[in-house]
Design a protein around this motif. Structure first.
Motif, PDB file in Angstrom:
ATOM      1  N   GLU A 181      17.368   1.102 -15.062  1.00  0.00           N
ATOM      2  CA  GLU A 181      18.065   1.770 -13.896  1.00  0.00           C
ATOM      3  C   GLU A 181      17.101   2.849 -13.437  1.00  0.00           C
ATOM      4  OE1 GLU A 181      18.826   0.665 -17.228  1.00  0.00           O
ATOM      5  OE2 GLU A 181      20.122  -1.016 -16.268  1.00  0.00           O
ATOM      6  N   GLU A 182      16.381   3.442 -14.227  1.00  0.00           N
ATOM      7  CA  GLU A 182      15.939   4.829 -13.453  1.00  0.00           C
ATOM      8  C   GLU A 182      14.768   4.002 -12.693  1.00  0.00           C
ATOM      9  OE1 GLU A 182      13.490   7.384 -16.567  1.00  0.00           O
ATOM     10  OE2 GLU A 182      14.652   6.471 -18.206  1.00  0.00           O
ATOM     11  N   ALA A 183      14.587   3.088 -12.420  1.00  0.00           N
ATOM     12  CA  ALA A 183      13.794   2.282 -11.770  1.00  0.00           C
ATOM     13  C   ALA A 183      14.675   2.730  -9.695  1.00  0.00           C
ATOM     14  CB  ALA A 183      12.873   1.271 -11.681  1.00  0.00           C
ATOM     15  N   ALA A 184      15.232   3.165  -9.723  1.00  0.00           N
ATOM     16  CA  ALA A 184      16.319   2.260  -8.707  1.00  0.00           C
ATOM     17  C   ALA A 184      15.868   2.535  -7.527  1.00  0.00           C
ATOM     18  CB  ALA A 184      17.779   2.851  -9.268  1.00  0.00           C
ATOM     19  N   ALA A 185      14.851   3.885  -6.993  1.00  0.00           N
ATOM     20  CA  ALA A 185      14.962   4.576  -5.669  1.00  0.00           C
ATOM     21  C   ALA A 185      12.756   3.972  -5.881  1.00  0.00           C
ATOM     22  CB  ALA A 185      14.583   5.393  -5.954  1.00  0.00           C
ATOM     23  N   ALA A 186      12.680   3.343  -6.573  1.00  0.00           N
ATOM     24  CA  ALA A 186      11.301   2.431  -6.752  1.00  0.00           C
ATOM     25  C   ALA A 186      11.212   1.308  -5.704  1.00  0.00           C
ATOM     26  CB  ALA A 186      10.546   2.127  -8.092  1.00  0.00           C
ATOM     27  N   GLU A 187      10.261   0.897  -5.179  1.00  0.00           N
ATOM     28  CA  GLU A 187       9.464  -0.044  -3.881  1.00  0.00           C
ATOM     29  C   GLU A 187       9.487  -1.126  -4.779  1.00  0.00           C
ATOM     30  OE1 GLU A 187       8.654   2.341  -0.138  1.00  0.00           O
ATOM     31  OE2 GLU A 187       7.846   2.793  -1.653  1.00  0.00           O
ATOM     32  N   VAL A 188       8.726  -0.868  -5.712  1.00  0.00           N
ATOM     33  CA  VAL A 188       7.768  -2.138  -6.115  1.00  0.00           C
ATOM     34  C   VAL A 188       8.202  -1.678  -8.172  1.00  0.00           C
ATOM     35  CG1 VAL A 188       5.353  -3.008  -7.613  1.00  0.00           C
ATOM     36  CG2 VAL A 188       5.635  -2.016  -4.802  1.00  0.00           C
ATOM     37  N   VAL A 189       8.443  -2.663  -8.589  1.00  0.00           N
ATOM     38  CA  VAL A 189       9.138  -2.202 -10.144  1.00  0.00           C
ATOM     39  C   VAL A 189       8.153  -2.981 -10.779  1.00  0.00           C
ATOM     40  CG1 VAL A 189      10.558  -2.257 -12.028  1.00  0.00           C
ATOM     41  CG2 VAL A 189      10.880  -2.015  -9.954  1.00  0.00           C
ATOM     42  N   VAL A 190       7.103  -2.804 -11.923  1.00  0.00           N
ATOM     43  CA  VAL A 190       6.097  -4.262 -12.729  1.00  0.00           C
ATOM     44  C   VAL A 190       6.772  -3.891 -14.027  1.00  0.00           C
ATOM     45  CG1 VAL A 190       4.202  -3.772 -13.659  1.00  0.00           C
ATOM     46  CG2 VAL A 190       4.461  -2.810 -11.030  1.00  0.00           C
ATOM     47  N   LEU A 191       7.118  -4.670 -14.867  1.00  0.00           N
ATOM     48  CA  LEU A 191       7.238  -4.617 -16.156  1.00  0.00           C
ATOM     49  C   LEU A 191       6.307  -5.711 -17.564  1.00  0.00           C
ATOM     50  CD1 LEU A 191       9.117  -7.134 -17.144  1.00  0.00           C
ATOM     51  CD2 LEU A 191      10.699  -5.521 -15.785  1.00  0.00           C
ATOM     52  N   VAL A 192       5.990  -5.426 -18.406  1.00  0.00           N
ATOM     53  CA  VAL A 192       5.082  -6.734 -19.101  1.00  0.00           C
ATOM     54  C   VAL A 192       6.298  -7.137 -20.207  1.00  0.00           C
ATOM     55  CG1 VAL A 192       3.698  -7.061 -20.617  1.00  0.00           C
ATOM     56  CG2 VAL A 192       3.220  -5.366 -19.277  1.00  0.00           C
ATOM     57  N   PRO A 241       1.277  -1.547   0.152  1.00  0.00           N
ATOM     58  CA  PRO A 241       0.151  -0.089   0.018  1.00  0.00           C
ATOM     59  C   PRO A 241       0.696   1.227   0.613  1.00  0.00           C
ATOM     60  CG  PRO A 241      -1.294  -1.711   1.531  1.00  0.00           C
ATOM     61  CD  PRO A 241       0.557  -2.360   1.046  1.00  0.00           C
ATOM     62  N   GLY A 242       0.390   2.209  -0.522  1.00  0.00           N
ATOM     63  CA  GLY A 242       1.346   3.016  -1.016  1.00  0.00           C
ATOM     64  C   GLY A 242       2.120   3.603  -1.327  1.00  0.00           C
ATOM     65  N   ALA A 243       2.942   2.647  -1.942  1.00  0.00           N
ATOM     66  CA  ALA A 243       4.162   1.806  -2.288  1.00  0.00           C
ATOM     67  C   ALA A 243       4.137   3.729  -3.763  1.00  0.00           C
ATOM     68  CB  ALA A 243       5.005   0.940  -3.039  1.00  0.00           C
ATOM     69  N   ARG A 244       5.765   3.398  -3.852  1.00  0.00           N
ATOM     70  CA  ARG A 244       6.934   4.110  -4.730  1.00  0.00           C
ATOM     71  C   ARG A 244       6.451   3.073  -6.423  1.00  0.00           C
ATOM     72  NH1 ARG A 244       9.759   5.578  -0.942  1.00  0.00           N
ATOM     73  NH2 ARG A 244      11.475   4.796  -1.930  1.00  0.00           N
ATOM     74  N   ALA A 277      -4.916   4.294  -8.446  1.00  0.00           N
ATOM     75  CA  ALA A 277      -6.134   4.429  -8.182  1.00  0.00           C
ATOM     76  C   ALA A 277      -6.316   3.807  -6.225  1.00  0.00           C
ATOM     77  CB  ALA A 277      -6.791   3.151  -8.635  1.00  0.00           C
ATOM     78  N   GLU A 278      -4.954   3.026  -6.260  1.00  0.00           N
ATOM     79  CA  GLU A 278      -4.970   2.610  -4.957  1.00  0.00           C
ATOM     80  C   GLU A 278      -4.064   3.944  -3.749  1.00  0.00           C
ATOM     81  OE1 GLU A 278      -7.268   0.130  -2.968  1.00  0.00           O
ATOM     82  OE2 GLU A 278      -7.702  -0.701  -4.435  1.00  0.00           O
ATOM     83  N   GLY A 279      -3.703   4.386  -4.496  1.00  0.00           N
ATOM     84  CA  GLY A 279      -3.210   5.793  -3.628  1.00  0.00           C
ATOM     85  C   GLY A 279      -1.353   5.263  -3.792  1.00  0.00           C
ATOM     86  N   ALA A 280      -0.860   4.279  -5.059  1.00  0.00           N
ATOM     87  CA  ALA A 280       0.691   4.631  -5.226  1.00  0.00           C
ATOM     88  C   ALA A 280       0.784   5.729  -5.553  1.00  0.00           C
ATOM     89  CB  ALA A 280       0.942   2.695  -5.832  1.00  0.00           C
ATOM     90  N   THR A 281       2.345   6.625  -5.685  1.00  0.00           N
ATOM     91  CA  THR A 281       2.800   7.069  -6.020  1.00  0.00           C
ATOM     92  C   THR A 281       3.731   6.207  -7.312  1.00  0.00           C
ATOM     93  OG1 THR A 281       3.543   8.018  -4.451  1.00  0.00           O
ATOM     94  CG2 THR A 281       4.078   9.032  -5.874  1.00  0.00           C
TER      95      THR A 281
END
Lengths: 328, 328
Positions: free
Chosen positions: A124-135, A92-95, A112-116
């Motif tokens: 490489e640009e995703a380094a600061a994220a808590e969750v990474v999504v890719l297809v 919840p609320g993840a970057r 919609a659920e409040g994530a950033t």
């Protein structure tokens, strides 16, 4: 109703272009136009509550088909979409960083659920994220991220309590791209869609395979009878049918090449895709899409990339001939 | 996997009593043993993504069948269970009163999401609750709460930002009990299950009808293609088939009376129920259940009420004869 653009809505197409005399040639999705033949389904599968032992059998068939380990935590859902809807509740609320442009529901559901949510162009640009999504391979451009990079990323995220979501909705046509064999390691969650490759999107069947904690939570949220009996039985048959799968892969590869040739001959620039759909570019894409619509051929456009069109595979000679005539 | 006890799991029954030579006579659920005949379903319903216009048609058929207003906000789901799983998100952390004893998933799902759940024996005891949940007619005892009391309660809860959830899973056999005609007023949410009365629990189809805000949120959480195409088509046909429904109601009423007579003749005390199941009491219920299990007849027991058994309806003469023999 979702705010994300989708293909496959024939009533909306008819409201715009009228009902075509020859019926729609729907190329707006990435669904195999030659479906797996629906097996004989015992009426008990319709009558009774879905049975746990048949569901277990389905999960075994899925793991085997996807080359996951026999003990990889797995949950079945009535379509991958509902899993995508539930994913944000895992963090919840993840970057969240989404490798884009890609299938729009990921960003929409996390937001919609409040994530950033940030759309990134590279891992490489995703380094600061808590969750990474890719297809993977990506929809619509077919971009592939190598499995070695994905497992490293998953381990890195897991060490920080994060999560890597790999949506392998179209991976059946490039099995080597899948990291389902890695399912079970912490921080990695893989989504698989049954309906696209098997051409049975209407039955709604998808899977999440991966880290035990996340899979268990998804299963709990879905409840005890989330997958219909007829979908369970169809899935068991289709996922185990390697002969059909091999033949389908060969045919899809041939047809995808043929589609690319037809489109490039028609002045489109190939921009990638998979064997289930091709992404092409044309300066007049908007006009061409409208012309195709009037001819009863539905393709997928992209609001933010007006020169792109995505074409699913026509079914057989008739479909190819009709598309060729409309493009010519 | 759910921690709530349920009927209908034949593999679990076989693990306990072995596989009966004549097959199971499964009386452990409240599912109509004579299913609605599965209509001819166009292969497009299996192949394509579920179509919005067909989904709209399904919602119209549901409102009409349930005697709700034509503009009553309605959402379809792959089974009522998944709606029950989502309800707690409508009022996070609420004080919830559940009129019990009743179907166990309500309390389990609200508790799992952090609500404070109290089981009450009457609506009066629920005065301090923000959310009241009841099953009407109730499972397993058939208790009925009059619609006038329910609308007053809904209005009272709505004035405080609360919510009344009325689960009408078995209301088809007593249409006068339903308050679906009141759907649309704030603070009231009605659940309807397709699979029980129509005998097609395997297809997974349920509805929430009621307050616009809550129905819209449920629809958003379920996403754009939650209900499978074959379920949509089957629902459209069955919900509109008033002739079948009337005949089914008549037959179920007759069979329920016959079942009650058989059970009371066998020494059980009638404790209520609906025309889809009967609740009975016997000091030796545990022993009788085991005897029936050995005879291949599965009934529903209640962990906290060891003298209770719930019997679904046997199908036809064979089923009744087999039950009579096993009881005798």
């Amino acid at each position: 109703m979702s705010m994300v653009q989708h293909g496959g809505d024939l009533a909306a197409a008819e409201a715009r272009w009228g009902r075509p005399a020859r019926g729609w040639l729907d190329l707006s999705t990435g669904i195999n136009p030659v479906p797996y033949p629906i097996p004989a389904i015992d009426t008990a599968a319709w009558h009774r509550l879905p049975q746990h032992d048949r569901l277990r059998r389905l999960l075994e068939a899925a793991r085997s088909c996807y080359a996951a380990r026999a003990d990889a935590p797995t949950v079945a859902a009535p379509g991958t979409q509902i899993l995508i809807q539930l994913l944000p509740r895992l963090r919840p609320g993840a970057r969240v960083a989404i490798l884009g442009p890609t299938y729009g529901e990921h960003a929409a559901c996390w937001s919609a659920e409040g994530a950033t949510v940030t759309t990134v162009r590279s891992i490489e640009e995703a380094a600061a994220a808590e969750v990474v999504v890719l297809v993977n391979p990506n929809n619509p451009d077919g971009r592939i991220v190598r499995s070695g990079r994905l497992t490293a990323l998953a381990d890195d995220l897991a060490a920080r309590g994060g999560l890597l979501v790999v949506d392998e909705a179209f991976a059946e046509v490039t099995p080597g791209v899948s990291i389902a064999a890695e399912a079970g390691r912490p921080g990695l969650l893989i989504l698989r869609s049954f309906g696209k490759f098997f051409g049975l999107a209407g039955i709604r069947l998808g899977f999440a395979i991966g880290a035990a904690t996340e899979v268990e939570r998804l299963a709990r949220w879905l409840g005890p009878w989330a997958v219909p009996g007829p979908a369970i039985e169809t899935g068991i048959a289709a996922l185990a049918d390697q002969g059909w799968q091999e033949a389908a892969r060969t045919r899809l590869a041939t047809d995808a090449r043929r589609l690319t040739e037809l489109l490039t001959a028609g002045g489109f620039a190939d921009r990638g895709g998979t064997d289930l759909f091709r992404l092409v570019e044309h300066p007049q894409a908007t006009i061409i899409r409208d012309r195709l619509g009037h001819a009863g051929i539905l393709v997928r456009r992209f609001m933010h990339q007006p020169t792109w069109l995505r074409f699913g595979l026509p079914a057989g000679e008739d479909g190819f001939a009709r598309l060729a005539a409309a493009l010519g």
